[in-house]
Design a protein around this motif. Structure first.
Motif, PDB file in Angstrom:
ATOM      1  N   PHE A   1       0.837  -1.192   0.000  1.00 35.37           N
ATOM      2  CA  PHE A   1       0.000   0.000   0.000  1.00 35.37           C
ATOM      3  C   PHE A   1       0.873   1.244   0.000  1.00 35.37           C
ATOM      4  CE2 PHE A   1      -2.823  -3.076   2.278  1.00 35.37           C
ATOM      5  CZ  PHE A   1      -3.810  -3.139   1.312  1.00 35.37           C
ATOM      6  N   GLY A   2       0.668   2.109  -0.997  1.00 30.16           N
ATOM      7  CA  GLY A   2       1.339   3.398  -1.021  1.00 30.16           C
ATOM      8  C   GLY A   2       0.376   4.487  -0.583  1.00 30.16           C
ATOM      9  N   SER A   3       0.856   5.721  -0.553  1.00 35.16           N
ATOM     10  CA  SER A   3      -0.002   6.827  -0.112  1.00 35.16           C
ATOM     11  C   SER A   3      -1.127   7.097  -1.100  1.00 35.16           C
ATOM     12  CB  SER A   3       0.832   8.104   0.081  1.00 35.16           C
ATOM     13  OG  SER A   3       1.462   8.463  -1.148  1.00 35.16           O
ATOM     14  N   ASP A   4      -0.911   6.773  -2.379  1.00 36.29           N
ATOM     15  CA  ASP A   4      -1.944   7.026  -3.390  1.00 36.29           C
ATOM     16  C   ASP A   4      -2.075   5.881  -4.390  1.00 36.29           C
ATOM     17  OD1 ASP A   4       0.469   7.347  -4.671  1.00 36.29           O
ATOM     18  OD2 ASP A   4       0.066   9.357  -5.453  1.00 36.29           O
ATOM     19  N   PHE A   5      -1.552   4.692  -4.044  1.00 36.66           N
ATOM     20  CA  PHE A   5      -1.600   3.560  -4.963  1.00 36.66           C
ATOM     21  C   PHE A   5      -1.616   2.246  -4.189  1.00 36.66           C
ATOM     22  CE2 PHE A   5       2.920   4.027  -4.110  1.00 36.66           C
ATOM     23  CZ  PHE A   5       3.360   2.717  -3.981  1.00 36.66           C
ATOM     24  N   VAL A   6      -1.957   1.175  -4.900  1.00 35.50           N
ATOM     25  CA  VAL A   6      -1.799  -0.179  -4.387  1.00 35.50           C
ATOM     26  C   VAL A   6      -1.020  -0.969  -5.430  1.00 35.50           C
ATOM     27  CG1 VAL A   6      -2.936  -2.258  -3.529  1.00 35.50           C
ATOM     28  CG2 VAL A   6      -4.014  -0.033  -3.191  1.00 35.50           C
ATOM     29  N   LEU A   7      -0.034  -1.762  -4.985  1.00 44.73           N
ATOM     30  CA  LEU A   7       0.767  -2.583  -5.890  1.00 44.73           C
ATOM     31  C   LEU A   7       0.617  -4.047  -5.493  1.00 44.73           C
ATOM     32  CD1 LEU A   7       2.935  -2.473  -8.219  1.00 44.73           C
ATOM     33  CD2 LEU A   7       4.635  -2.712  -6.407  1.00 44.73           C
ATOM     34  N   TYR A   8       0.271  -4.875  -6.469  1.00 45.02           N
ATOM     35  CA  TYR A   8       0.138  -6.323  -6.250  1.00 45.02           C
ATOM     36  C   TYR A   8       1.292  -7.037  -6.943  1.00 45.02           C
ATOM     37  CZ  TYR A   8      -4.571  -5.306  -4.639  1.00 45.02           C
ATOM     38  OH  TYR A   8      -5.644  -4.809  -3.945  1.00 45.02           O
ATOM     39  N   GLU A   9       1.945  -7.916  -6.215  1.00 43.48           N
ATOM     40  CA  GLU A   9       3.024  -8.748  -6.767  1.00 43.48           C
ATOM     41  C   GLU A   9       2.482 -10.174  -6.885  1.00 43.48           C
ATOM     42  OE1 GLU A   9       7.386 -10.497  -5.394  1.00 43.48           O
ATOM     43  OE2 GLU A   9       6.727  -8.539  -4.652  1.00 43.48           O
ATOM     44  N   PHE A  10       2.358 -10.640  -8.127  1.00 43.99           N
ATOM     45  CA  PHE A  10       1.771 -11.958  -8.366  1.00 43.99           C
ATOM     46  C   PHE A  10       2.851 -12.931  -8.854  1.00 43.99           C
ATOM     47  CE2 PHE A  10      -0.087 -15.176 -11.110  1.00 43.99           C
ATOM     48  CZ  PHE A  10      -1.068 -15.701 -10.282  1.00 43.99           C
ATOM     49  N   THR A  11       2.929 -14.091  -8.194  1.00 42.40           N
ATOM     50  CA  THR A  11       3.903 -15.116  -8.555  1.00 42.40           C
ATOM     51  C   THR A  11       3.195 -16.450  -8.741  1.00 42.40           C
ATOM     52  OG1 THR A  11       5.540 -13.994  -7.159  1.00 42.40           O
ATOM     53  CG2 THR A  11       6.103 -16.200  -7.921  1.00 42.40           C
ATOM     54  N   MET A  12       3.488 -17.091  -9.868  1.00 47.99           N
ATOM     55  CA  MET A  12       2.972 -18.435 -10.159  1.00 47.99           C
ATOM     56  C   MET A  12       4.166 -19.367 -10.296  1.00 47.99           C
ATOM     57  SD  MET A  12       1.182 -19.701 -13.693  1.00 47.99           S
ATOM     58  CE  MET A  12      -0.423 -19.025 -13.411  1.00 47.99           C
ATOM     59  N   LEU A  13       4.117 -20.535  -9.639  1.00 50.36           N
ATOM     60  CA  LEU A  13       5.201 -21.514  -9.679  1.00 50.36           C
ATOM     61  C   LEU A  13       4.629 -22.850 -10.142  1.00 50.36           C
ATOM     62  CD1 LEU A  13       8.281 -21.553  -8.880  1.00 50.36           C
ATOM     63  CD2 LEU A  13       7.543 -22.624  -6.744  1.00 50.36           C
ATOM     64  N   ALA A  14       5.113 -23.335 -11.292  1.00 47.09           N
ATOM     65  CA  ALA A  14       4.606 -24.602 -11.814  1.00 47.09           C
ATOM     66  C   ALA A  14       4.993 -25.743 -10.882  1.00 47.09           C
ATOM     67  CB  ALA A  14       5.153 -24.848 -13.216  1.00 47.09           C
ATOM     68  N   GLU A  15       4.029 -26.606 -10.564  1.00 46.32           N
ATOM     69  CA  GLU A  15       4.286 -27.795  -9.742  1.00 46.32           C
ATOM     70  C   GLU A  15       4.453 -29.043 -10.597  1.00 46.32           C
ATOM     71  OE1 GLU A  15       1.068 -27.811  -6.700  1.00 46.32           O
ATOM     72  OE2 GLU A  15       2.787 -27.662  -5.354  1.00 46.32           O
ATOM     73  N   SER A  16       4.092 -28.923 -11.876  1.00 46.92           N
ATOM     74  CA  SER A  16       4.195 -30.036 -12.821  1.00 46.92           C
ATOM     75  C   SER A  16       4.414 -29.406 -14.194  1.00 46.92           C
ATOM     76  CB  SER A  16       2.890 -30.844 -12.828  1.00 46.92           C
ATOM     77  OG  SER A  16       1.824 -30.035 -13.326  1.00 46.92           O
ATOM     78  N   ASN A  17       4.469 -30.198 -15.234  1.00 49.42           N
ATOM     79  CA  ASN A  17       4.427 -29.618 -16.570  1.00 49.42           C
ATOM     80  C   ASN A  17       3.119 -28.847 -16.708  1.00 49.42           C
ATOM     81  OD1 ASN A  17       6.870 -30.767 -17.222  1.00 49.42           O
ATOM     82  ND2 ASN A  17       5.997 -32.482 -18.339  1.00 49.42           N
TER      83      ASN A  17
END
Length: 282
Positions: free
Chosen positions: A83-99
């Motif tokens: 959370f910033g003073s005038d923004f929101v930042l989302y960090e999205f991470t996907m990790l493959a568990e299989s092919n």
């Protein structure tokens, strides 16, 4: 368990569900943002293609995570919030568990047809220009696509005059983001989707392979705030194009040092940036 807090920016409210789906509300208006996945040949999995269907294993005040089995393979995911003073930042991470083989991954902003029919949204492009896209009132069968750009930075969603939210995506995969606007009535929906695609050529992931991107949301309620938001996302795109990593951009936002970093780029580059920003605002 603690949940990600709902945050207020004036009359704007941004909330995040336990499985990472984001809702932006302004008075009676609301839009929903989330990750969408398509399998090979643009196939759709009714049980896993939308993030709203993903079960969450852990929920905290700074992020959520879980694991998903799709028709095309399995993965774990994590979404952290800053959370910033005038923004929101989302960090999205996907990790493959299989092919895991996918056609594409996008962050979608869904606008209800009943609220947004006939309105205009704006695509901000990496060359400093912008494009206005009309969300047509009547669905034209066979024409689900409304607009598509390969060199995108952000979508601007207006809620009213000088009132709305800017939604941008950045990632290490490429400095430019493919954007599209679609009329989901073509596929039985009741929304327009503004899509920010993760810019990767193919997704033939093996166990342990990672996909990561950041989504930046900044509401605005007057023209000065709109211009500031455009300068911010244009600056992020400019630095990303100059080779600054996504995680470094995150840190610059977190510490409030983005503007000073832009100034450090030197007089010559600052002149280029000024031209770039002015073009984005006109």
């Amino acid at each position: 368990a603690a949940a990600i807090p709902t945050i207020q920016f004036g009359d704007f409210e941004i909330s995040t569900s336990e499985n990472g789906v984001v809702t932006v509300r302004y008075l009676a208006h609301s839009i929903v943002c989330q990750v969408a996945l398509w399998g090979p040949g643009w196939t759709w999995d009714i049980n896993s293609s939308l993030q709203t269907l993903w079960p969450a294993q852990t929920v905290g005040d700074q992020g959520v995570s879980g694991s998903v089995n799709t028709l095309w393979g399995a993965f774990t995911w994590k979404e952290e919030v800053l959370f910033g003073s005038d923004f929101v930042l989302y960090e999205f991470t996907m990790l493959a568990e299989s092919n895991l083989t996918l056609e594409d991954i996008a962050w979608i902003t869904a606008l209800p047809v009943e609220s947004f029919a006939g309105k205009e949204v704006t695509a901000i492009l990496s060359d400093g220009t912008s494009r206005t896209v009309n969300l047509r009132v009547e669905h034209v069968p066979g024409e689900g696509g409304l607009a598509s750009y390969s060199n995108g930075v952000a979508w601007v969603v207006p809620f009213g005059q000088s009132l709305g939210v800017v939604v941008a995506l950045f990632t290490d995969a490429a400095p430019q983001i493919p954007l599209s606007a679609t009329d989901e009535r073509e596929w039985g929906g009741a929304e327009y989707w503004l899509r920010l695609y993760h810019p990767q050529e193919s997704y033939r992931l093996k166990a342990g392979d990672e996909v990561k991107f950041y989504v930046y949301l900044q509401p605005y309620s007057k023209s000065e705030e709109y211009e500031a938001a455009l300068r911010r996302v244009s600056g992020l795109a400019y630095l990303r194009g100059e080779g600054v990593s996504s995680s470094e951009l995150r840190d610059l936002l977190a510490t409030g040092q983005l503007e000073s970093r832009l100034e450090q780029m030197g007089k010559e580059r600052q002149t280029l940036l000024a031209a770039y920003i002015v073009a984005a605002l006109t």
